[in-house]
Design an enzyme around this catalytic site. Sequence first.
Site, PDB file in Angstrom:
ATOM      1  CB  ILE A   9      -1.009   0.044   1.182  1.00  0.00           C
ATOM      2  CG1 ILE A   9      -0.304  -0.112   2.528  1.00  0.00           C
ATOM      3  CG2 ILE A   9      -2.120  -0.980   0.988  1.00  0.00           C
ATOM      4  CD1 ILE A   9      -1.189   0.210   3.727  1.00  0.00           C
ATOM      5  CB  THR A  14      -6.421  -0.650  17.226  1.00  0.00           C
ATOM      6  OG1 THR A  14      -6.248  -1.186  18.530  1.00  0.00           O
ATOM      7  CG2 THR A  14      -5.429   0.491  17.065  1.00  0.00           C
ATOM      8  CG  ASP A  15      -9.162  -1.517  21.914  1.00  0.00           C
ATOM      9  OD1 ASP A  15      -8.062  -1.799  21.392  1.00  0.00           O
ATOM     10  OD2 ASP A  15      -9.739  -2.264  22.729  1.00  0.00           O
ATOM     11  CD  GLU A  16      -3.175  -2.242  21.237  1.00  0.00           C
ATOM     12  OE1 GLU A  16      -2.067  -1.715  21.181  1.00  0.00           O
ATOM     13  OE2 GLU A  16      -3.343  -3.469  21.270  1.00  0.00           O
ATOM     14  CE1 TYR A  25      -1.368  -1.864  15.253  1.00  0.00           C
ATOM     15  CE2 TYR A  25      -2.071  -1.916  17.550  1.00  0.00           C
ATOM     16  CZ  TYR A  25      -2.360  -2.048  16.203  1.00  0.00           C
ATOM     17  OH  TYR A  25      -3.635  -2.343  15.807  1.00  0.00           O
ATOM     18  CB  SER A  30       1.994   3.568  13.530  1.00  0.00           C
ATOM     19  OG  SER A  30       1.453   2.298  13.828  1.00  0.00           O
ATOM     20  CE  LYS A  31      -4.608   0.653  12.687  1.00  0.00           C
ATOM     21  NZ  LYS A  31      -4.861   0.331  11.237  1.00  0.00           N
ATOM     22  CG  LEU A  41      -3.096 -14.465  25.098  1.00  0.00           C
ATOM     23  CD1 LEU A  41      -1.776 -14.858  25.741  1.00  0.00           C
ATOM     24  CD2 LEU A  41      -3.938 -13.646  26.085  1.00  0.00           C
ATOM     25  N   PRO A  90       3.547 -18.468  27.695  1.00  0.00           N
ATOM     26  CG  PRO A  90       4.601 -17.324  25.946  1.00  0.00           C
ATOM     27  CD  PRO A  90       3.786 -18.538  26.247  1.00  0.00           C
ATOM     28  CE1 TYR A 112       4.701 -11.910  26.428  1.00  0.00           C
ATOM     29  CE2 TYR A 112       3.506  -9.988  25.645  1.00  0.00           C
ATOM     30  CZ  TYR A 112       4.277 -11.110  25.387  1.00  0.00           C
ATOM     31  OH  TYR A 112       4.606 -11.420  24.094  1.00  0.00           O
ATOM     32  N   PRO A 129       7.226  -3.920  27.583  1.00  0.00           N
ATOM     33  CG  PRO A 129       9.253  -3.330  26.580  1.00  0.00           C
ATOM     34  CD  PRO A 129       8.191  -4.385  26.588  1.00  0.00           C
ATOM     35  CE1 TYR A 131       0.994 -13.215  -6.526  1.00  0.00           C
ATOM     36  CE2 TYR A 131       1.203 -14.604  -4.590  1.00  0.00           C
ATOM     37  CZ  TYR A 131       0.452 -14.089  -5.626  1.00  0.00           C
ATOM     38  OH  TYR A 131      -0.862 -14.450  -5.747  1.00  0.00           O
TER      39      TYR A 131
HETATM   40  O1  DAU Z   1      -6.941  -4.058  21.203  1.00  0.00           O
HETATM   41  C1  DAU Z   1      -6.819  -4.299  19.832  1.00  0.00           C
HETATM   42  C2  DAU Z   1      -5.441  -4.811  19.536  1.00  0.00           C
HETATM   43  O2  DAU Z   1      -5.354  -6.154  20.012  1.00  0.00           O
HETATM   44  C3  DAU Z   1      -5.100  -4.767  18.052  1.00  0.00           C
HETATM   45  O3  DAU Z   1      -5.119  -3.439  17.610  1.00  0.00           O
HETATM   46  C4  DAU Z   1      -3.703  -5.366  17.836  1.00  0.00           C
HETATM   47  O4  DAU Z   1      -3.412  -5.373  16.452  1.00  0.00           O
HETATM   48  C5  DAU Z   1      -3.661  -6.762  18.383  1.00  0.00           C
HETATM   49  O5  DAU Z   1      -2.355  -7.293  18.260  1.00  0.00           O
HETATM   50  C6  DAU Z   1      -4.119  -6.811  19.838  1.00  0.00           C
HETATM   51  O6  DAU Z   1      -3.118  -6.213  20.693  1.00  0.00           O
HETATM   52  P1  DAU Z   1      -2.690  -6.875  22.091  1.00  0.00           P
HETATM   53  O7  DAU Z   1      -1.313  -6.448  22.378  1.00  0.00           O
HETATM   54  O8  DAU Z   1      -3.722  -6.652  23.114  1.00  0.00           O
HETATM   55  O9  DAU Z   1      -2.755  -8.451  21.652  1.00  0.00           O
HETATM   56  P2  DAU Z   1      -1.820  -9.680  22.034  1.00  0.00           P
HETATM   57  O10 DAU Z   1      -2.490 -10.910  21.553  1.00  0.00           O
HETATM   58  O11 DAU Z   1      -0.394  -9.467  21.634  1.00  0.00           O
HETATM   59  O12 DAU Z   1      -1.853  -9.677  23.623  1.00  0.00           O
HETATM   60  C7  DAU Z   1      -3.047  -9.793  24.353  1.00  0.00           C
HETATM   61  C8  DAU Z   1      -2.698  -9.682  25.825  1.00  0.00           C
HETATM   62  O13 DAU Z   1      -1.953 -10.852  26.214  1.00  0.00           O
HETATM   63  C9  DAU Z   1      -1.793  -8.524  26.168  1.00  0.00           C
HETATM   64  O14 DAU Z   1      -2.145  -8.026  27.452  1.00  0.00           O
HETATM   65  C10 DAU Z   1      -0.397  -9.114  26.187  1.00  0.00           C
HETATM   66  C11 DAU Z   1      -0.647 -10.516  26.690  1.00  0.00           C
HETATM   67  N1  DAU Z   1       0.254 -11.567  26.168  1.00  0.00           N
HETATM   68  C12 DAU Z   1       0.437 -11.665  24.827  1.00  0.00           C
HETATM   69  C13 DAU Z   1       1.246 -12.651  24.298  1.00  0.00           C
HETATM   70  C14 DAU Z   1       1.480 -12.756  22.811  1.00  0.00           C
HETATM   71  C15 DAU Z   1       0.826 -12.471  27.048  1.00  0.00           C
HETATM   72  O15 DAU Z   1       0.634 -12.404  28.279  1.00  0.00           O
HETATM   73  N2  DAU Z   1       1.606 -13.469  26.518  1.00  0.00           N
HETATM   74  C16 DAU Z   1       1.858 -13.596  25.167  1.00  0.00           C
HETATM   75  O16 DAU Z   1       2.608 -14.522  24.761  1.00  0.00           O
END
Ligand code: DAU
Length: 341
Positions: free
Chosen positions: A44, A122-124, A147, A150-151, A187, A202, A204, A279, A338
Amino acid sequence: MKKTGFTGRIINLDALTYAGNPVSLEDIERQYGGTRYFFEKGDICDRAFVEEVFRKYNIDTVVHFAAESHVDRSILGPEAFVKTNVMGTFTLLDAARKYWRTEAGEMRESAQTGVLFHHISTDEVYGSLGDTGSFSETTAYDPRSPYSASKAASDHLVMAYHHTYGLPVTLSNCSNNYGPCQFPEKLIPLSILNMLESKPLPVYGDGKNIRDWVFVEDHNNAVWTILQKGKTGEKYNIGGENEWENIKLLHTLIDIVARKTGGSAEAMRNTVTFVKDRPGHDRRYAINCAKLKHELNWKREVSFEEGLSKTADWYLANTQWVNGIRSGDYKNWIEKNYGKR
Ligand code: DAU
């Protein structure tokens, strides 16, 4: 999948980077390829390519899903996020403006009526909540990761193009998605696949961060609803009204996967490993989606229990998809067909 009654054409513009998977597109390709579905591989950020796609298909609606989306990756390498999410959105917006509008801001004769640029966000962008409250469409932006920053920038550009150039836009800010075909870095799919391989799960920090989960089909239905009934220049929050602490979610998922595989939930629980926190890890997200519900009549249809069960079933059944990612086969296939990006 809900029937929409849509009878037009869909042009899928995708760079097929690491999280893209051609196998996820096989069904739609088989059913509609060459008649109502067309795939264009490209970036894009590539202005010439984007303009060519507008011309070739006489595009009347852009639904901008394309993004670098993983927070952890944005911490390790923010540049790709600024490029794709900020410059990519700018490129799409500016190409749409040029294709749909004259320099004076009037509609081009060649452009269809009723054009629309819908931006998926995103809500972030709203930052992090304390124990109470929720994000509404008027919550001030307070992004805290590369992230989400940037959004947020891309959201501002979308609104700026509306106010400055009169580009017809709508915008949606959605909470955490889950469901089939999600790249196993998020996750839920990461945990399911690790459970199947008896790998550590894992978590966090203290595991008490809260996310608001919505099933991918409910998100897509919301986007479709906005495309049909949304008001130009408006933004809509999308969420599951479904807040979960990460650790509680993981325990629920363990029970579901153990039930389906006949494995031991206790053994899986023993693999839960608390690791160093992300972080700037946002503590809590919660979405107020009353506007979408009341003004446009959308409602969530898939309960969390049902959605998690469907998701686990999908990863259990689609071993070819999963193994392709594990072995790097899809990456090789994309490069062969591709070329390298
Ligand atoms: O809220 C919307 C967002 O949700 C989207 O805009 C993002 O694109 C999407 O990646 C997602 O962001 P999060 O950072 O919330 O998603 P993630 O699956 O990485 O993590 C969900 C929660 O779980 C977050 O509090 C971090 C935690 N986590 C994540 C991973 C990958 C863990 O505890 N262990 C892990 O291995």
